[in-house]
Design a protein around this motif. Sequence first.
Motif, PDB file in Angstrom:
ATOM      1  N   LYS A 205       0.658  -1.479  -0.102  1.00 21.44           N
ATOM      2  CA  LYS A 205      -0.021  -0.338   0.283  1.00 21.44           C
ATOM      3  C   LYS A 205       1.009   1.149   0.465  1.00 21.44           C
ATOM      4  O   LYS A 205       0.161   2.452  -0.407  1.00 21.44           O
TER       5      LYS A 205
ATOM      6  N   SER B   5       1.504   4.241  -2.888  1.00 21.79           N
ATOM      7  CA  SER B   5       0.583   5.738  -2.206  1.00 21.79           C
ATOM      8  C   SER B   5       1.597   6.119  -3.377  1.00 21.79           C
ATOM      9  O   SER B   5       1.785   7.441  -4.147  1.00 21.79           O
TER      10      SER B   5
ATOM     11  N   LEU C  98       1.197   8.930  -6.676  1.00 18.47           N
ATOM     12  CA  LEU C  98       1.765  10.451  -6.021  1.00 18.47           C
ATOM     13  C   LEU C  98       2.395  11.327  -7.005  1.00 18.47           C
ATOM     14  O   LEU C  98       2.407  12.015  -7.453  1.00 18.47           O
TER      15      LEU C  98
ATOM     16  N   HIS D 164       2.631   0.468  -9.994  1.00 17.98           N
ATOM     17  CA  HIS D 164       2.257   1.094  -9.424  1.00 17.98           C
ATOM     18  C   HIS D 164       0.796  -0.141 -10.146  1.00 17.98           C
ATOM     19  O   HIS D 164      -0.137  -0.532  -9.400  1.00 17.98           O
TER      20      HIS D 164
ATOM     21  N   LYS E 225     -10.422  -1.362  -1.742  1.00  9.59           N
ATOM     22  CA  LYS E 225      -9.966  -0.295  -0.660  1.00  9.59           C
ATOM     23  C   LYS E 225     -11.250  -0.214   0.584  1.00  9.59           C
ATOM     24  O   LYS E 225     -12.718  -0.138  -0.248  1.00  9.59           O
TER      25      LYS E 225
ATOM     26  N   SER F 173      -6.643   8.367  -1.011  1.00 13.00           N
ATOM     27  CA  SER F 173      -6.510   7.226  -0.770  1.00 13.00           C
ATOM     28  C   SER F 173      -4.689   7.371  -0.468  1.00 13.00           C
ATOM     29  O   SER F 173      -4.215   7.139   0.833  1.00 13.00           O
ATOM     30  N   GLY F 174      -4.475   8.148  -1.538  1.00 16.63           N
ATOM     31  CA  GLY F 174      -3.022   7.606  -1.027  1.00 16.63           C
ATOM     32  C   GLY F 174      -1.787   8.844   0.044  1.00 16.63           C
ATOM     33  O   GLY F 174      -1.196   8.067   0.389  1.00 16.63           O
TER      34      GLY F 174
ATOM     35  N   THR G  87      -3.026   6.685   3.197  1.00 12.25           N
ATOM     36  CA  THR G  87      -1.784   6.142   3.149  1.00 12.25           C
ATOM     37  C   THR G  87      -0.688   5.861   3.925  1.00 12.25           C
ATOM     38  O   THR G  87       0.465   5.572   4.969  1.00 12.25           O
ATOM     39  N   LEU G  88      -0.235   7.375   3.542  1.00  9.39           N
ATOM     40  CA  LEU G  88       1.212   7.883   3.901  1.00  9.39           C
ATOM     41  C   LEU G  88       1.492   8.241   4.809  1.00  9.39           C
ATOM     42  O   LEU G  88       2.020   8.705   6.093  1.00  9.39           O
TER      43      LEU G  88
END
Length: 216
Positions: free
Chosen positions: A6, A10, A14, A68, A87, A173-174, A177-178
């Motif tokens: 994940k 991300s 990005l 990705h 997701k 979402s990214g 996740t970070l």
Amino acid sequence: MTVTRKLLMSLTGLFLCFFLLIHFLGNTQLFLPPSEAQQSFNWYSHFLTGNIFIKIVSYVLYLSILLHAVYAWIITAKNKKAGGNYKQDARGRSSKWSSRNMGILGFIILIFLVLHFQNFWYVYKFGSIGLDPWGNKDLYTVVVTAFQQGWLVAIYVVAMIALGYHLAHGISSGIRTLGLFNPKFVRWVQYLGVAYAVLICLGFALMPIYIFFTSK
């Protein structure tokens, strides 16, 4: 291992968003008057292929696309096997259509990328195309000729719609996740993600449409 996947999804996602912005800004030259656009766009294309820094970035780009796509397929397959969606939102918010169909949207974008690379990148790198009056490979004429075909313009527009939905969900979402997520700013992050997706994808969609109707 799932967390690592994940995170890579991300980070690569990005990075690809950042690349899209740079690519979009460069391609806005296609809206210039034809003679000016030809000189400017072909010089820009030549610069991208001759700069060592850009070459390094391009290798990172290819790797990011590959990672990705691969990790998206793995995550989608695992979630389907577990009976879930692409997701799962652990915060209890209702999932949107784009979040439930990120795998399908991603597949459409991947097919589009193959077509895009074949039509332009491959032709520029390995095809036999002429030179413009300034001595650069005439990629501008290749682009204009391609976008005089209505079916190809339609494919690009559909692909940009899919990309828009993909970005609108993927950006927020990214960021979550970070760990760059604060509940106080969740709506602003979502709004900025949607605004970015609309701006980039609308701009990219208008390019082939503009060429189709002005190059006849």
